[in-house]
Design a protein around this motif. Structure first.
Motif, short mmCIF file in Angstrom:
data_model
loop_
_atom_site.label_atom_id
_atom_site.label_comp_id
_atom_site.label_asym_id
_atom_site.label_seq_id
_atom_site.Cartn_x
_atom_site.Cartn_y
_atom_site.Cartn_z
N THR A 42 104.41 53.97 49.24
CA THR A 42 104.96 55.23 48.75
C THR A 42 104.53 56.38 49.65
O THR A 42 103.52 56.30 50.34
CB THR A 42 104.47 55.55 47.31
N VAL A 43 105.32 57.44 49.63
CA VAL A 43 104.98 58.68 50.32
C VAL A 43 104.61 59.69 49.23
O VAL A 43 105.38 59.93 48.31
CB VAL A 43 106.17 59.21 51.15
N THR A 44 103.42 60.26 49.33
CA THR A 44 102.95 61.20 48.32
C THR A 44 103.40 62.61 48.69
O THR A 44 103.09 63.11 49.76
CB THR A 44 101.41 61.15 48.23
N LEU A 45 104.13 63.23 47.78
CA LEU A 45 104.61 64.59 47.99
C LEU A 45 103.65 65.63 47.42
O LEU A 45 103.44 66.68 48.03
CB LEU A 45 105.98 64.78 47.33
N GLN A 46 103.07 65.33 46.25
CA GLN A 46 102.22 66.30 45.58
C GLN A 46 101.18 65.58 44.73
O GLN A 46 101.48 64.60 44.07
CB GLN A 46 103.08 67.21 44.70
N VAL A 86 95.16 62.39 37.88
CA VAL A 86 96.08 63.18 38.71
C VAL A 86 97.52 62.80 38.40
O VAL A 86 97.82 61.66 38.05
CB VAL A 86 95.80 62.98 40.22
N ALA A 87 98.40 63.78 38.51
CA ALA A 87 99.84 63.54 38.44
C ALA A 87 100.35 63.47 39.86
O ALA A 87 100.10 64.37 40.67
CB ALA A 87 100.53 64.66 37.67
N LEU A 88 101.05 62.40 40.19
CA LEU A 88 101.55 62.17 41.55
C LEU A 88 103.06 62.30 41.58
O LEU A 88 103.75 61.72 40.75
CB LEU A 88 101.16 60.78 42.03
N ASN A 89 103.56 63.03 42.54
CA ASN A 89 104.98 63.10 42.83
C ASN A 89 105.18 62.30 44.11
O ASN A 89 104.71 62.70 45.18
CB ASN A 89 105.43 64.55 42.99
N THR A 90 105.83 61.13 44.01
CA THR A 90 105.92 60.22 45.14
C THR A 90 107.35 59.78 45.40
O THR A 90 108.23 59.94 44.56
CB THR A 90 105.08 58.95 44.88
N ILE A 91 107.54 59.21 46.58
CA ILE A 91 108.81 58.56 46.95
C ILE A 91 108.49 57.10 47.22
O ILE A 91 107.64 56.78 48.05
CB ILE A 91 109.43 59.20 48.21
N ASP A 92 109.18 56.19 46.51
CA ASP A 92 108.99 54.76 46.69
C ASP A 92 109.87 54.29 47.86
O ASP A 92 111.09 54.29 47.77
CB ASP A 92 109.35 54.01 45.42
N LEU A 93 109.23 53.90 48.95
CA LEU A 93 109.95 53.52 50.17
C LEU A 93 110.62 52.15 50.08
O LEU A 93 111.57 51.88 50.79
CB LEU A 93 109.02 53.55 51.37
N GLU A 94 110.12 51.29 49.21
CA GLU A 94 110.67 49.94 49.14
C GLU A 94 112.04 49.91 48.47
O GLU A 94 112.79 48.97 48.67
CB GLU A 94 109.69 49.03 48.41
N ASN A 95 112.39 50.92 47.70
CA ASN A 95 113.68 50.95 47.02
C ASN A 95 114.75 51.73 47.79
O ASN A 95 115.86 51.87 47.31
CB ASN A 95 113.52 51.56 45.62
N LEU A 96 114.41 52.22 48.98
CA LEU A 96 115.37 53.00 49.77
C LEU A 96 116.10 52.10 50.76
O LEU A 96 115.48 51.33 51.49
CB LEU A 96 114.65 54.11 50.55
N PRO A 97 117.43 52.20 50.81
CA PRO A 97 118.17 51.40 51.80
C PRO A 97 118.20 52.11 53.15
O PRO A 97 118.62 53.25 53.26
CB PRO A 97 119.57 51.33 51.18
#
Length: 118
Positions: A42-46, A86-97
């Protein structure tokens, strides 16, 4: 396009040490990011701290002397171990085409080629 970021909650245990209480807590809180980004999928945004729970708070006192005899003074060292929710705002890279391209930036038509098309 749909949103790709997710919000989730995580508890992280960190430890810090310092000459004052503030430095010990600052040292512990600065380690939160390292613990959170260990997950490489994942990429952590916040990262937003929600709750801090002290686990262990220690104060060590010792006496030091200049040249073993002169000018004695008492020094203190503080050590803290805390759980931080902590509350994490993330992007899951494994689900992106991702689309595969060649070195010239043109999209490869592998699926069409395999189906017999050109």
């Amino acid at each position: 396009m749909a949103t790709i970021n997710q919000t989730k909650s995580q508890t992280v245990r960190v430890t810090g040490k310092g000459e004052t209480k503030q430095k010990a807590f600052a040292s512990a809180l600065s380690q939160i990011q390292k613990k959170v980004i260990q997950d490489e999928s994942t990429v952590t945004l916040q990262i937003t701290p929600i709750k801090v729970l002290p686990i262990q708070l220690d104060e060590a006192t010792y006496k030091e002397h200049f040249l073993f005899f002169f000018f004695p003074r008492i020094r203190k060292t503080f050590t803290v171990t805390i759980d931080v929710e902590v509350a994490l705002n993330t992007i899951d890279l494994e689900n992106l085409p991702f689309h595969e391209t060649n070195s010239r930036g043109e999209a490869l038509q592998i699926a069409n080629f395999l189906k017999g098309g050109k």
